[in-house]
Structures are given as C-alpha cells and as structure tokens.
Write a protein that holds these residues in place. Structure first.
Motif, PDB file in Angstrom:
ATOM      1  N   GLN A  90      -6.591   3.970  -1.086  1.00  0.00           N
ATOM      2  CA  GLN A  90      -7.507   2.829  -1.007  1.00  0.00           C
ATOM      3  C   GLN A  90      -7.217   1.796  -2.083  1.00  0.00           C
ATOM      4  N   GLU A  91      -6.824   2.268  -3.259  1.00  0.00           N
ATOM      5  CA  GLU A  91      -6.525   1.360  -4.361  1.00  0.00           C
ATOM      6  C   GLU A  91      -5.182   0.660  -4.191  1.00  0.00           C
ATOM      7  N   PRO A  94      -3.879  -2.057  -0.477  1.00  0.00           N
ATOM      8  CA  PRO A  94      -3.978  -3.530  -0.425  1.00  0.00           C
ATOM      9  C   PRO A  94      -2.988  -4.233  -1.351  1.00  0.00           C
ATOM     10  N   TYR A 117      -5.269   5.051   7.707  1.00  0.00           N
ATOM     11  CA  TYR A 117      -4.904   3.827   6.991  1.00  0.00           C
ATOM     12  C   TYR A 117      -3.599   3.208   7.495  1.00  0.00           C
TER      13      TYR A 117
END
Length: 255
Positions: A90-91, A94, A117
C-alpha cells in the motif's frame, strides 16, 4: 523484441548456432529502441527492519519512472507477516511506476495481495507452475536453473524467467553451483523470444551493461544493491541502483 547481437561461438551447449548478419543488424536496432529491465530483489529483513526496508524501497521509487532501462522492485520478504507485506504494498505501490512493483510468492499472502493490487507474481522453481498459471490471471514469472525450465515456463505462458546462477551470487558467497555464464542467458533469449529471460546471480553493473548491449532483456540484483543486507541505507541502495542504470543506459546509447 530484442535479440542478442553476439555472434561468437561458445562451448556452451545452447550456443551452437551463429546468428546471421541480418539477425545481428536487427538485434542492434532493437537494443536501441527497446527497454531492458533492472529488477531489484528486496533485502530480506526481520520484522524489526521493516521501517528501514520501507525507506530504502521508497528511495528507489523515483528511479522507476524512467524508461530506458526500466527499474522494477520485487518484494521477497519471507520473515514478514501478511499485514506487514500489505502495508509495504500500500505504501510503495503508488510510488512506483505502473508494473514497477512485484511480489515473490515467499511473501505471506502474495497471491491474494498480487491479485487485489494488480501486481505481478514470481514463483519458485519448485512450485506447480501449470496450476498457478491456470488460476492467477496477472503477470507471472518463475525461477529457472537450466534450459528445460525455460522451455516449461514458456509452455506454461509465463511472462519472465530468472535464470541463475549466471555468475557467483554476491548474496550467496558459498553457492557452489556451476555458473551458467552470460552467453548461456543470451542464447536462451535468442532462442525463446516469447519469454523475457532475466540474468540472476553475481550481476555487476559491468555484466549488466554487456548483457544489455548483446540483447539481454533484463538482470536481477540483490547483493549488488543491498550490499549491507538489511542495514543498507537508502542512499547506499539508491547510489547502487543509479550505477546499474547508468551502465545499462550508456551501453545502449553507444550501440
């Protein structure tokens, strides 16, 4: 599609044919217009090293937005739990360019997270490749150690194969397996253009540059970037990656 430009006969059993002059010319052209990958394997940390790993990987992310060559990061963290892997995804997701973050199956929950993802997934040589390919719809690659593995990976519809050990792995100084050599990898790529062959094991910036110049599609590094293991600083990791990318890019420009 890139083709190797090497025209010298080797004693390696997969290098028994010399590419024609036309093949060499097309390969040289392809080297200029196509991209090669620098794929970095994460350091492999204990849970206490999670923040340090995050900092190192975050420092590499801006470099993934260049195209020639392309930087990609594969998380291979068997000691972290599923929530920690999810947090990293998640970190980091992006921050990296599309397709720039991948998961090794040794990460807890790798299949589910890769699906959720939209990440590529990498399998060990001992996994059931056919079964995995039938149920995983995203980009999928495997570890391979000889030509038969590459043939099977291609037949299964894999996108890439890490072929190792090409040289003496920096992260495994006691690895006694015979080295396959650069020419072995180049011939495999020439003979099987449908799958991307990535050279793994003892790949220095100089070796990476030679492989790119001769038609290699990518290299995989761990010890060459995380030289201090889990204690490698973000700046050290970034500087090492810049060295690889610069060597690979300058070699392509010279061609």
């Amino acid at each position: 599609m890139k083709q190797p430009t090497e025209g010298v006969v080797s004693s390696d059993p997969v290098t028994d044919e010399i590419p024609s002059g036309l093949e060499i010319m097309l390969a040289l052209l392809a080297t200029v217009v196509a991209s090669s990958d620098l794929l970095v394997l994460s350091a492999g940390v204990a849970p206490s090293g999670l923040e340090q790993l995050h900092s190192c990987c975050s420092a590499l992310a801006p470099l993934s937005h260049r195209e020639h060559p392309r930087l990609r990061l594969m998380l291979r963290e068997p000691e972290l739990d599923r929530q920690q892997i999810k947090w990293l995804v998640q970190e980091l997701g992006p921050l990296f360019a599309p397709g720039g973050l991948l998961l090794h199956e040794r990460c807890m929950g790798a299949r589910e997270l890769a699906t959720a993802y939209g990440l590529g997934l990498h399998l060990r040589s001992t996994s059931d490749w056919e079964a995995e390919r039938s149920c995983f719809r995203g980009p999928l690659g495997v570890s391979a150690h000889h030509k038969a593995d590459v043939l099977r990976a291609r037949a299964c519809g894999m996108q890439w194969a890490f072929v190792s050990p090409v040289c003496q792995p920096a992260s495994k100084p006691r690895d006694a397996r015979p080295h396959l050599g650069e020419q072995y990898v180049l011939r495999l790529q020439h003979d099987h253009p449908e799958i991307d062959i990535y050279a793994l094991g003892g790949i220095s910036p100089e070796v990476a540059a030679r492989l790119v110049a001769r038609g290699g599609r990518g290299v995989v590094v761990l010890g060459g970037v995380f030289r201090g293991g889990a204690s490698t600083s973000p700046q050290q990791a970034r500087d090492a990656v810049v060295s690889y990318l610069s060597s690979m890019a300058s070699c392509s420009e010279e061609v």
